[in-house]
Design a protein around this motif. Sequence first.
Motif, PDB file in Angstrom:
ATOM      1  N   LEU A 154      59.366  42.080  77.685  1.00 46.88           N
ATOM      2  CA  LEU A 154      57.914  41.485  78.141  1.00 46.88           C
ATOM      3  C   LEU A 154      57.122  42.742  77.752  1.00 46.88           C
ATOM      4  CD1 LEU A 154      58.726  39.661  81.290  1.00 46.88           C
ATOM      5  CD2 LEU A 154      58.530  38.511  78.926  1.00 46.88           C
ATOM      6  N   ILE A 155      57.104  43.248  76.697  1.00 45.45           N
ATOM      7  CA  ILE A 155      56.392  44.528  76.184  1.00 45.45           C
ATOM      8  C   ILE A 155      55.583  44.448  75.064  1.00 45.45           C
ATOM      9  CG2 ILE A 155      56.528  46.967  75.282  1.00 45.45           C
ATOM     10  CD1 ILE A 155      59.485  46.815  76.757  1.00 45.45           C
ATOM     11  N   HIS A 156      54.324  44.639  74.995  1.00 43.69           N
ATOM     12  CA  HIS A 156      53.536  44.735  74.044  1.00 43.69           C
ATOM     13  C   HIS A 156      52.725  45.893  73.791  1.00 43.69           C
ATOM     14  CE1 HIS A 156      49.709  44.615  75.984  1.00 43.69           C
ATOM     15  NE2 HIS A 156      50.106  43.921  77.102  1.00 43.69           N
ATOM     16  N   SER A 157      52.151  46.123  72.483  1.00 50.45           N
ATOM     17  CA  SER A 157      51.485  47.388  72.448  1.00 50.45           C
ATOM     18  C   SER A 157      50.311  47.232  71.818  1.00 50.45           C
ATOM     19  CB  SER A 157      52.269  48.336  71.042  1.00 50.45           C
ATOM     20  OG  SER A 157      53.655  48.216  71.309  1.00 50.45           O
ATOM     21  N   LEU A 158      49.447  46.456  72.393  1.00 49.14           N
ATOM     22  CA  LEU A 158      48.076  46.061  72.000  1.00 49.14           C
ATOM     23  C   LEU A 158      47.220  47.136  71.953  1.00 49.14           C
ATOM     24  CD1 LEU A 158      47.606  42.544  73.611  1.00 49.14           C
ATOM     25  CD2 LEU A 158      47.690  43.056  71.144  1.00 49.14           C
ATOM     26  N   GLY A 159      47.266  47.952  72.858  1.00 50.36           N
ATOM     27  CA  GLY A 159      46.531  49.092  72.861  1.00 50.36           C
ATOM     28  C   GLY A 159      46.693  50.394  71.759  1.00 50.36           C
ATOM     29  N   HIS A 206      47.328  51.864  67.736  1.00 44.56           N
ATOM     30  CA  HIS A 206      46.364  51.755  66.375  1.00 44.56           C
ATOM     31  C   HIS A 206      46.859  50.632  65.678  1.00 44.56           C
ATOM     32  CE1 HIS A 206      44.243  52.893  62.853  1.00 44.56           C
ATOM     33  NE2 HIS A 206      45.472  52.997  62.318  1.00 44.56           N
ATOM     34  N   SER A 207      48.113  50.713  65.274  1.00 46.50           N
ATOM     35  CA  SER A 207      49.023  49.726  64.421  1.00 46.50           C
ATOM     36  C   SER A 207      49.704  48.794  65.383  1.00 46.50           C
ATOM     37  CB  SER A 207      49.485  50.139  63.238  1.00 46.50           C
ATOM     38  OG  SER A 207      50.261  51.325  63.698  1.00 46.50           O
ATOM     39  N   PHE A 208      49.303  47.967  66.194  1.00 46.19           N
ATOM     40  CA  PHE A 208      50.145  47.256  67.281  1.00 46.19           C
ATOM     41  C   PHE A 208      51.133  46.314  66.610  1.00 46.19           C
ATOM     42  CE2 PHE A 208      46.758  44.274  66.954  1.00 46.19           C
ATOM     43  CZ  PHE A 208      47.588  43.032  66.980  1.00 46.19           C
ATOM     44  N   GLU A 209      50.864  45.764  65.520  1.00 42.53           N
ATOM     45  CA  GLU A 209      51.956  44.973  64.834  1.00 42.53           C
ATOM     46  C   GLU A 209      53.166  45.380  64.790  1.00 42.53           C
ATOM     47  OE1 GLU A 209      49.571  43.040  61.862  1.00 42.53           O
ATOM     48  OE2 GLU A 209      48.840  41.059  63.276  1.00 42.53           O
ATOM     49  N   ARG A 210      53.011  46.636  63.745  1.00 41.02           N
ATOM     50  CA  ARG A 210      54.066  47.422  63.491  1.00 41.02           C
ATOM     51  C   ARG A 210      54.828  48.036  64.646  1.00 41.02           C
ATOM     52  NH1 ARG A 210      54.634  52.475  62.807  1.00 41.02           N
ATOM     53  NH2 ARG A 210      52.318  52.963  62.683  1.00 41.02           N
ATOM     54  N   THR A 211      54.112  48.630  65.548  1.00 40.90           N
ATOM     55  CA  THR A 211      54.585  49.271  66.615  1.00 40.90           C
ATOM     56  C   THR A 211      55.624  48.208  67.428  1.00 40.90           C
ATOM     57  OG1 THR A 211      52.961  50.793  66.751  1.00 40.90           O
ATOM     58  CG2 THR A 211      54.336  50.631  68.852  1.00 40.90           C
ATOM     59  N   ASP A 212      54.760  46.926  67.639  1.00 41.67           N
ATOM     60  CA  ASP A 212      55.553  45.941  68.337  1.00 41.67           C
ATOM     61  C   ASP A 212      56.688  45.441  67.829  1.00 41.67           C
ATOM     62  OD1 ASP A 212      53.744  45.462  70.741  1.00 41.67           O
ATOM     63  OD2 ASP A 212      53.188  43.615  69.834  1.00 41.67           O
ATOM     64  N   ARG A 213      56.837  45.382  66.492  1.00 42.21           N
ATOM     65  CA  ARG A 213      57.918  44.982  65.740  1.00 42.21           C
ATOM     66  C   ARG A 213      59.040  46.302  65.871  1.00 42.21           C
ATOM     67  NH1 ARG A 213      55.614  43.006  62.148  1.00 42.21           N
ATOM     68  NH2 ARG A 213      55.189  44.871  60.846  1.00 42.21           N
ATOM     69  N   GLU A 214      58.787  47.191  65.659  1.00 40.14           N
ATOM     70  CA  GLU A 214      59.770  48.392  65.830  1.00 40.14           C
ATOM     71  C   GLU A 214      60.335  48.693  67.222  1.00 40.14           C
ATOM     72  OE1 GLU A 214      57.359  51.704  64.116  1.00 40.14           O
ATOM     73  OE2 GLU A 214      57.593  51.029  62.177  1.00 40.14           O
ATOM     74  N   THR A 215      59.352  48.539  68.138  1.00 37.37           N
ATOM     75  CA  THR A 215      59.854  48.771  69.564  1.00 37.37           C
ATOM     76  C   THR A 215      60.736  47.535  69.734  1.00 37.37           C
ATOM     77  OG1 THR A 215      57.732  49.875  70.148  1.00 37.37           O
ATOM     78  CG2 THR A 215      59.211  49.050  72.093  1.00 37.37           C
ATOM     79  N   ALA A 216      60.430  46.317  69.384  1.00 37.12           N
ATOM     80  CA  ALA A 216      61.252  45.281  69.826  1.00 37.12           C
ATOM     81  C   ALA A 216      62.775  45.330  69.329  1.00 37.12           C
ATOM     82  CB  ALA A 216      60.760  44.040  69.286  1.00 37.12           C
ATOM     83  N   GLN A 217      62.915  45.976  67.959  1.00 40.19           N
ATOM     84  CA  GLN A 217      63.902  46.071  67.252  1.00 40.19           C
ATOM     85  C   GLN A 217      64.850  47.056  67.912  1.00 40.19           C
ATOM     86  OE1 GLN A 217      62.320  46.860  63.292  1.00 40.19           O
ATOM     87  NE2 GLN A 217      62.617  44.689  62.686  1.00 40.19           N
ATOM     88  N   THR A 218      64.232  48.258  68.255  1.00 37.55           N
ATOM     89  CA  THR A 218      64.696  49.482  69.075  1.00 37.55           C
ATOM     90  C   THR A 218      65.586  48.819  70.150  1.00 37.55           C
ATOM     91  OG1 THR A 218      63.316  50.826  67.865  1.00 37.55           O
ATOM     92  CG2 THR A 218      64.446  51.748  70.010  1.00 37.55           C
TER      93      THR A 218
END
Length: 70
Positions: free
Chosen positions: A43-48, A50-62
Amino acid sequence: MARHVDRLRDHPWAGQVEMVEADAADLESAGAALDGVDVAYYLIHSLGTHSFERTDRETAQTFATAARRA
């Protein structure tokens, strides 16, 4: 699991859960936090960021990789 568990201590549920400090974007940190865990909800997001879509995807994959390994 939170990057800063001290920020969670004042919540009314804090005494009813085990809190672990880790960073979902860091494979080693997330892996250590997930060791021995049977179920994990992401239940994590990176909206704050700069490039939240890429960061969200990479964090979820990790996180997913760490969970599979655990």
